[in-house]
Design an enzyme around this catalytic site. Structure first.
Site, PDB file in Angstrom:
ATOM      1  N   ARG A  49      64.832  74.544  40.583  1.00  0.00           N
ATOM      2  CA  ARG A  49      64.622  74.912  42.387  1.00  0.00           C
ATOM      3  C   ARG A  49      64.899  75.333  43.375  1.00  0.00           C
ATOM      4  O   ARG A  49      64.242  76.274  43.840  1.00  0.00           O
ATOM      5  CB  ARG A  49      64.432  72.960  42.312  1.00  0.00           C
ATOM      6  CG  ARG A  49      62.840  72.588  41.792  1.00  0.00           C
ATOM      7  CD  ARG A  49      63.279  70.881  41.891  1.00  0.00           C
ATOM      8  NE  ARG A  49      64.929  70.390  41.843  1.00  0.00           N
ATOM      9  CZ  ARG A  49      64.533  69.652  40.629  1.00  0.00           C
ATOM     10  NH1 ARG A  49      63.702  69.113  39.864  1.00  0.00           N
ATOM     11  NH2 ARG A  49      65.522  69.260  39.880  1.00  0.00           N
ATOM     12  N   ASP A 108      69.360  82.417  33.610  1.00  0.00           N
ATOM     13  CA  ASP A 108      68.933  81.278  32.909  1.00  0.00           C
ATOM     14  C   ASP A 108      68.449  80.516  31.777  1.00  0.00           C
ATOM     15  O   ASP A 108      67.279  81.450  31.519  1.00  0.00           O
ATOM     16  CB  ASP A 108      68.421  80.810  33.933  1.00  0.00           C
ATOM     17  CG  ASP A 108      67.770  79.146  33.928  1.00  0.00           C
ATOM     18  OD1 ASP A 108      68.154  78.065  33.089  1.00  0.00           O
ATOM     19  OD2 ASP A 108      68.140  78.587  35.063  1.00  0.00           O
ATOM     20  N   CYS A 166      77.078  76.890  46.331  1.00  0.00           N
ATOM     21  CA  CYS A 166      76.083  75.611  47.447  1.00  0.00           C
ATOM     22  C   CYS A 166      75.910  74.628  45.561  1.00  0.00           C
ATOM     23  O   CYS A 166      74.900  74.065  46.467  1.00  0.00           O
ATOM     24  CB  CYS A 166      74.950  76.234  47.845  1.00  0.00           C
ATOM     25  SG  CYS A 166      75.654  77.286  49.427  1.00  0.00           S
ATOM     26  N   ALA A 167      76.034  75.032  44.442  1.00  0.00           N
ATOM     27  CA  ALA A 167      75.250  74.668  43.785  1.00  0.00           C
ATOM     28  C   ALA A 167      76.441  72.972  43.794  1.00  0.00           C
ATOM     29  O   ALA A 167      76.398  71.539  44.084  1.00  0.00           O
ATOM     30  CB  ALA A 167      75.390  74.169  42.109  1.00  0.00           C
ATOM     31  N   ASP A 201      80.569  75.863  49.439  1.00  0.00           N
ATOM     32  CA  ASP A 201      79.681  74.193  50.114  1.00  0.00           C
ATOM     33  C   ASP A 201      80.371  72.798  49.298  1.00  0.00           C
ATOM     34  O   ASP A 201      81.026  71.570  50.217  1.00  0.00           O
ATOM     35  CB  ASP A 201      78.193  74.303  50.158  1.00  0.00           C
ATOM     36  CG  ASP A 201      77.983  73.112  50.992  1.00  0.00           C
ATOM     37  OD1 ASP A 201      78.398  72.683  51.565  1.00  0.00           O
ATOM     38  OD2 ASP A 201      76.955  72.866  50.674  1.00  0.00           O
ATOM     39  N   GLU A 232      85.936  66.130  46.038  1.00  0.00           N
ATOM     40  CA  GLU A 232      86.013  66.581  47.778  1.00  0.00           C
ATOM     41  C   GLU A 232      86.368  64.795  48.536  1.00  0.00           C
ATOM     42  O   GLU A 232      86.197  63.815  47.976  1.00  0.00           O
ATOM     43  CB  GLU A 232      83.994  66.405  48.039  1.00  0.00           C
ATOM     44  CG  GLU A 232      84.146  68.208  47.271  1.00  0.00           C
ATOM     45  CD  GLU A 232      82.169  67.842  46.471  1.00  0.00           C
ATOM     46  OE1 GLU A 232      81.573  67.643  47.550  1.00  0.00           O
ATOM     47  OE2 GLU A 232      81.588  69.018  46.765  1.00  0.00           O
ATOM     48  N   HIS A 236      80.459  70.413  52.214  1.00  0.00           N
ATOM     49  CA  HIS A 236      79.217  69.915  51.282  1.00  0.00           C
ATOM     50  C   HIS A 236      77.924  69.392  51.979  1.00  0.00           C
ATOM     51  O   HIS A 236      77.162  68.416  51.847  1.00  0.00           O
ATOM     52  CB  HIS A 236      78.954  68.723  50.304  1.00  0.00           C
ATOM     53  CG  HIS A 236      78.240  68.475  49.060  1.00  0.00           C
ATOM     54  ND1 HIS A 236      79.046  67.947  47.953  1.00  0.00           N
ATOM     55  CD2 HIS A 236      77.150  68.481  49.556  1.00  0.00           C
ATOM     56  CE1 HIS A 236      77.683  67.150  47.155  1.00  0.00           C
ATOM     57  NE2 HIS A 236      76.669  68.156  47.913  1.00  0.00           N
ATOM     58  N   GLY A 272      74.986  71.529  51.946  1.00  0.00           N
ATOM     59  CA  GLY A 272      73.286  72.425  51.452  1.00  0.00           C
ATOM     60  C   GLY A 272      71.900  70.851  52.642  1.00  0.00           C
ATOM     61  O   GLY A 272      71.080  71.381  52.096  1.00  0.00           O
ATOM     62  N   ALA A 273      72.531  70.080  51.876  1.00  0.00           N
ATOM     63  CA  ALA A 273      71.549  69.503  52.201  1.00  0.00           C
ATOM     64  C   ALA A 273      71.510  68.576  53.262  1.00  0.00           C
ATOM     65  O   ALA A 273      70.483  67.710  53.322  1.00  0.00           O
ATOM     66  CB  ALA A 273      70.957  68.098  50.932  1.00  0.00           C
TER      67      ALA A 273
HETATM   68  P1  NAD Z   1      67.490  72.219  38.602  1.00  0.00           P
HETATM   69  O1  NAD Z   1      67.426  71.535  37.203  1.00  0.00           O
HETATM   70  O2  NAD Z   1      65.678  72.650  39.330  1.00  0.00           O
HETATM   71  O3  NAD Z   1      67.918  73.788  38.525  1.00  0.00           O
HETATM   72  C1  NAD Z   1      68.883  73.532  37.658  1.00  0.00           C
HETATM   73  C2  NAD Z   1      68.688  75.603  36.768  1.00  0.00           C
HETATM   74  O4  NAD Z   1      70.174  75.339  36.092  1.00  0.00           O
HETATM   75  C3  NAD Z   1      68.032  75.046  36.055  1.00  0.00           C
HETATM   76  O5  NAD Z   1      66.488  75.830  35.520  1.00  0.00           O
HETATM   77  C4  NAD Z   1      68.667  75.431  34.668  1.00  0.00           C
HETATM   78  O6  NAD Z   1      67.814  75.935  32.974  1.00  0.00           O
HETATM   79  C5  NAD Z   1      69.856  76.080  34.722  1.00  0.00           C
HETATM   80  N1  NAD Z   1      70.855  75.656  34.029  1.00  0.00           N
HETATM   81  C6  NAD Z   1      71.530  74.366  33.431  1.00  0.00           C
HETATM   82  N2  NAD Z   1      72.099  74.703  32.778  1.00  0.00           N
HETATM   83  C7  NAD Z   1      72.701  76.752  32.798  1.00  0.00           C
HETATM   84  C8  NAD Z   1      73.427  77.243  32.304  1.00  0.00           C
HETATM   85  N3  NAD Z   1      74.646  76.615  32.253  1.00  0.00           N
HETATM   86  N4  NAD Z   1      73.869  78.905  32.922  1.00  0.00           N
HETATM   87  C9  NAD Z   1      72.397  79.250  33.432  1.00  0.00           C
HETATM   88  N5  NAD Z   1      71.687  77.908  34.142  1.00  0.00           N
HETATM   89  C10 NAD Z   1      71.876  77.463  33.936  1.00  0.00           C
HETATM   90  O7  NAD Z   1      68.277  71.916  40.019  1.00  0.00           O
HETATM   91  P2  NAD Z   1      68.514  72.293  41.170  1.00  0.00           P
HETATM   92  O8  NAD Z   1      67.540  70.817  41.818  1.00  0.00           O
HETATM   93  O9  NAD Z   1      68.308  73.606  41.657  1.00  0.00           O
HETATM   94  O10 NAD Z   1      69.499  72.588  42.181  1.00  0.00           O
HETATM   95  C11 NAD Z   1      70.216  73.141  41.956  1.00  0.00           C
HETATM   96  C12 NAD Z   1      72.179  73.343  41.924  1.00  0.00           C
HETATM   97  O11 NAD Z   1      72.371  72.613  43.167  1.00  0.00           O
HETATM   98  C13 NAD Z   1      72.628  71.362  40.962  1.00  0.00           C
HETATM   99  O12 NAD Z   1      74.260  71.665  40.789  1.00  0.00           O
HETATM  100  C14 NAD Z   1      72.379  70.432  42.108  1.00  0.00           C
HETATM  101  O13 NAD Z   1      73.656  68.927  42.333  1.00  0.00           O
HETATM  102  C15 NAD Z   1      72.819  71.122  43.485  1.00  0.00           C
HETATM  103  N6  NAD Z   1      72.799  71.074  45.172  1.00  0.00           N
HETATM  104  C16 NAD Z   1      73.566  71.322  45.931  1.00  0.00           C
HETATM  105  C17 NAD Z   1      72.746  70.799  47.022  1.00  0.00           C
HETATM  106  C18 NAD Z   1      74.177  70.382  48.128  1.00  0.00           C
HETATM  107  O14 NAD Z   1      74.176  70.014  48.874  1.00  0.00           O
HETATM  108  N7  NAD Z   1      75.127  71.725  47.505  1.00  0.00           N
HETATM  109  C19 NAD Z   1      71.961  70.592  47.721  1.00  0.00           C
HETATM  110  C20 NAD Z   1      71.113  70.361  46.007  1.00  0.00           C
HETATM  111  C21 NAD Z   1      71.037  70.691  45.346  1.00  0.00           C
HETATM  112  C1  MLT Z   2      72.457  66.368  46.112  1.00  0.00           C
HETATM  113  O1  MLT Z   2      72.523  66.940  44.996  1.00  0.00           O
HETATM  114  O2  MLT Z   2      71.138  66.924  46.288  1.00  0.00           O
HETATM  115  C2  MLT Z   2      73.350  67.202  46.780  1.00  0.00           C
HETATM  116  O3  MLT Z   2      74.393  67.460  46.493  1.00  0.00           O
HETATM  117  C3  MLT Z   2      72.852  66.973  48.707  1.00  0.00           C
HETATM  118  C4  MLT Z   2      74.002  65.044  48.864  1.00  0.00           C
HETATM  119  O4  MLT Z   2      73.363  64.155  48.311  1.00  0.00           O
HETATM  120  O5  MLT Z   2      74.695  65.362  49.661  1.00  0.00           O
END
Ligand code: NAD
Ligand code: MLT
Length: 546
Positions: A159, A179, A238-239, A264, A269, A287, A289-290
């Site tokens: 996503r 991916d 930012c993951a 991020d 943390e 942190h 991102g959201a």
């Molecule tokens: P998602 O599940 O939609 O996407 C993750 C993708 O990673 C998937 O397409 C999956 O196939 C792929 N993947 C899994 N293992 C893999 C690997 N070993 N190598 C390459 N690709 C791989 O998740 P998302 O909603 O896009 O979120 C992505 C990340 O961002 C998550 O870690 C989530 O927790 C983080 N996130 C952080 C914040 C923040 O506040 N910083 C906000 C939202 C999401």
């Molecule tokens: C999440 O996983 O959705 C993000 O880390 C955002 C958060 O909860 O702060």
């Protein structure tokens, strides 16, 4: 801080331990008593959790095995966001506790934050901002690079990754991604080239990480990966902290291999006063991102709705550890779930008590076995319904969430097979159980169908054609098809005051093995069954309750 839920007759109790937006709290309070406790220690949460039906967290609360195990009445854990790496999902699943999240609520915010970090990094905006505020007009020091025409390498094209990719293209970047789970079509639709991780690492000028944190992605980027990168690459995370090995990143920056990093998220943390956070080449946010009004409102509302739905025992959209079926399909699938539960219970009661099971094979035939059939596409839920009612015969606490995990723990191999071919029925569902070789390796099969839209019937037992309504008490007798079997059986039951409501006989061939299914209006005691088993040519009598 503690705010008490309003005094009502609400029976469900929800505990919220991280800050979520007020809209979500309001929704929850329409349905349940809600306590908000933002400062609980691990020990305090373990002590308190026993009193709640639901727990709602963001990333601040670590929902550990101990906490979950202390949650005696806990039915659902809600994560107001996407990442569930702070929740022990495995333990929750084993305990039959549903974990729900709000996966889409903050996607755009996280993607926008990533782009903000990308541009801040390339133009050194944070450092310039700090210096100017301390009245230092430094222009030379803050020479940046353009992103236009550069290669953006995305690791994890889900996503957030996809949204970052779109925005990267909008900035004139060439986007490549790694991916292993995404289809070539999805990447093609986004106009992105999928490459191996080695290729992405070696061609990208900017690398942005967007995978979840799992056992496989922990330290996905370490010394070896940094070495593969171009000199002067910039890395954005930012993951999740932990995807990058922070020590390796520090070394790569010190050696000049990496021109800069934007972080991020951190392995711990908040991060300690680490050298990494202080490095000039590193820009950081806590942190965030959201952290937008839009994402927080959406995450809180979605998670409140999901938790309420789960507490009402209705199908939820975002269950992390349960099969999702589209809500529109639920009405059509319900009669199959009823049939599935009956078949599961019947199957369980036909296995000799002391025998351990090795295999639980489910077959879908006819329309339901077609890959294009709407229900046929959702058979896993039906399989889980069978497994749930089957296992419930042997152990307590089995539900839709933990049925598969419990089967695995018992060493039962669950398989599904599908075929469009079937005789006589439009759809036929059957369960074949096989006990362990040491326990005779015995197979038993029960099959059922729906007459009309919602009338479940048992139509085969061990290959014998019957037509029995799966309800109440049933006697299942295996016998040899000879005269003077059915009459004496009915006499024994009649003499003991047991009323026979229905009777079906299925046989292999005249004089061959046969099965008799009797629907009876009351339970049948062991001594009556022993008497029935003494009738000549009867091999086995089983009482089942459906
Ligand atoms: P998602 O599940 O939609 O996407 C993750 C993708 O990673 C998937 O397409 C999956 O196939 C792929 N993947 C899994 N293992 C893999 C690997 N070993 N190598 C390459 N690709 C791989 O998740 P998302 O909603 O896009 O979120 C992505 C990340 O961002 C998550 O870690 C989530 O927790 C983080 N996130 C952080 C914040 C923040 O506040 N910083 C906000 C939202 C999401
Ligand atoms: C999440 O996983 O959705 C993000 O880390 C955002 C958060 O909860 O702060």
């Amino acid at each position: 801080m503690k705010e008490s839920g309003e005094e009502t007759e609400k029976t469900k109790k929800v505990l919220v331990t991280d800050h979520i937006s007020e809209e979500g709290i309001r929704k929850l309070r329409e349905f349940a008593e809600v306590d908000i406790e933002l400062e609980l220690s691990k020990e305090e949460l373990t002590e308190r959790i026993g009193g709640y039906d639901a727990l709602i967290v963001r990333s601040g609360t670590k929902v550990t095995k101990e906490i979950i195990e202390a949650g005696g009445r806990l039915k659902v854990i809600g994560r107001a966001g996407v990442g569930v790496d702070n929740i022990d999902v495995e333990t929750a699943t084993e305990k039959g506790i549903m974990v729900v999240n709000a996966p889409e609520a903050n996607t755009i915010s996280a993607a926008e934050h990533t782009i903000a970090m990308l541009l801040s990094l390339s133009r050194k905006i944070p450092a310039a901002n700090v210096l100017l505020k301390s009245r230092k007009w430094e222009r030379k020091k803050h020479m940046g690079v353009e992103v236009n025409g550069k290669v953006l390498g995305i690791i994890g094209l889900g996503r957030v990754g996809s949204e970052v990719a779109k925005r990267g293209k909008g900035l004139g970047m060439r986007v490549v991604a790694y991916d292993p789970f995404i289809s070539l079509e999805s990447a093609r639709e986004l106009g992105i080239t999928l490459l191996s991780i080695t290729e992405v690492l070696s061609v990208a000028d900017f690398i942005s990480l967007h995978t979840p944190l799992t056992k496989d992605t922990h330290h996905l980027i370490g010394n070896k990966e940094f070495e593969l990168m171009k000199d002067g690459v910039r890395v954005i995370n930012c993951a999740r902290g932990g995807i990058i090995d922070e020590d390796a990143l520090k070394d790569a920056i010190k050696s000049g291999k990496i021109a800069g990093a934007a972080l991020d998220v951190f392995e711990h943390e908040p991060p300690d006063e680490s050298e990494l956070v202080q490095m000039e080449e590193v820009i950081v946010t806590p942190h965030l991102g959201a952290s937008t009004e839009e994402a927080q409102r959406a995450a809180a509302v979605v998670i409140a709705e999901e938790v309420i739905t789960a507490l009402k025992n209705k199908p939820v959209r975002n269950a992390v550890n349960m099969i999702y079926v589209e809500v529109d399909l639920m009405d059509a699938i319900k009669p199959y779930l009823v049939l599935a539960e009956k078949l599961g219970r019947l199957s369980a009661q036909l296995i000799p008590k002391s025998n351990r099971l090795e295999q639980f094979n489910v077959s879908y035939k006819g329309e339901i076995g077609m890959a294009t059939h709407s229900i046929g596409k959702n058979t896993r839920l039906i399989t889980v319904a069978m497994l749930k009612s089957f296992l419930s015969w042997f152990t307590d606490g089995v539900n839709y969430v933990n049925a598969e995990a419990i089967a695995k723990k018992f060493g039962i191999k669950v398989t599904e097979s599908k075929t469009e071919d079937v005789e006589n029925f439009s759809s036929l569902i059957s369960i074949t159980t096989t006990t362990r070789i040491e326990d005779e390796g015995k197979k038993r099969t029960v099959a059922g169908t729906l007459f009309g839209i919602d009338d479940p019937r048992i139509v085969k037992i061990d290959g014998f054609r019957v037509d029995a309504s799966p309800s109440g008490y049933m006697l299942i007798c295996s016998f040899l098809d000879k005269p003077r079997v059915i009459g004496p059986v009915c006499m024994i039951l009649g003499d003991r005051g047991i009323n026979i409501a229905g009777m079906q006989v299925g046989r292999e061939k005249v004089g061959g093995e046969a099965v008799m299914v009797l629907n009876v209006d009351s339970s049948v005691s062991e001594d009556i069954m022993e008497e029935m088993e003494k009738v000549k040519n009867i091999f086995d009598v089983k009482l089942v309750k459906l």
